[in-house]
Scaffold this motif. Structure first.
Motif: not given
Length: 233
Positions: A143-144, A176
């Motif tokens: 996600r990051d 993601d």
């Protein structure tokens, strides 16, 4: 599916040529002979002003290793603030522990500091004690982390095609998903071989985009055109 060719640039002239010759994004570094270090405030400012391309700013204070002490970390935090101030699109970062594991504590700090900036985890991955384990750790931050810049564990990405293919296929299945950014040894003369094996979308090119194959020469419009043609097809 978006397709992207990222080119290494070191100054405003590089940035102008990268845009004019069809690159999609630039990785901004200094000291390429050291593998690429953080550019100066002045250099990144001029580069961002000189081109409409997204600029990914290297955050790497030294070339001794990918292990960082407290002073290094303070410098990196400030450099991330600079990236925001000058209008960079994102940062390029990587860190390991003394044991050769992904430094998740520092990675999590960087994720917090970066805010809305994009994040590429760079080829520190290649120095990990267990590259497959390191990939799984980075995958868990999907996600990051927007991209992992990797050669698949060898000096030239051409020597790691099976692993790269597996990672690319894996990344596409992630809810993601992050992208695998294939780099190291990518040139206009072997991009067809890469694409035959990988059918990929995202490549990172350094000296392979230069007129004489090294950073003392300028970006070559014909080489960039060949690279783009194969990536788009």
């Amino acid at each position: 599916m978006n397709k992207m060719l990222e080119v290494i640039v070191q100054n405003a002239e590089d940035a102008k040529r990268a845009e004019a010759y069809g690159a999609d994004r630039m990785e901004v570094v200094s000291a390429i002979s050291e593998g690429g270090l953080t550019p100066s405030y002045g250099a990144i400012s001029e580069i961002v002003k000189s081109s409409k391309l997204e600029a990914m700013m290297m955050i790497r204070p030294h070339s001794f290793s990918f292990v960082y002490g407290d002073a290094d970390i303070r410098a990196m935090k400030r450099d991330i603030e600079v990236a925001k101030e000058v209008g960079a699109a994102g940062i390029v970062f990587g860190a390991l522990t003394k044991e050769g594991k992904i430094d998740t504590a520092l990675l999590e700090q960087v994720i917090k500091w970066k805010g809305q900036l994009k994040l590429t985890f760079h080829r520190a991955l290649e120095d990990a004690s267990d590259i497959e384990e390191a990939y799984q750790v980075l995958r868990s931050y999907g996600r990051d982390i927007d991209q992992i810049l990797t050669s698949g564990g060898t000096d030239s990405a051409l020597d790691s095609l099976p692993r790269l293919k597996r990672w690319i296929e894996d990344s596409r299945k992630m809810p993601d998903s992050f992208q695998i950014l294939v780099g190291s040894g990518v040139t206009s003369t072997n991009i067809a071989e890469f694409q035959e094996a990988l059918h990929h979308t995202d490549y990172h090119v350094g000296s392979g985009a230069r007129a004489e194959g090294h950073f003392a020469s300028q970006l070559d419009s014909q080489k960039l055109a060949i690279l783009k043609e194969h990536i788009l097809n």
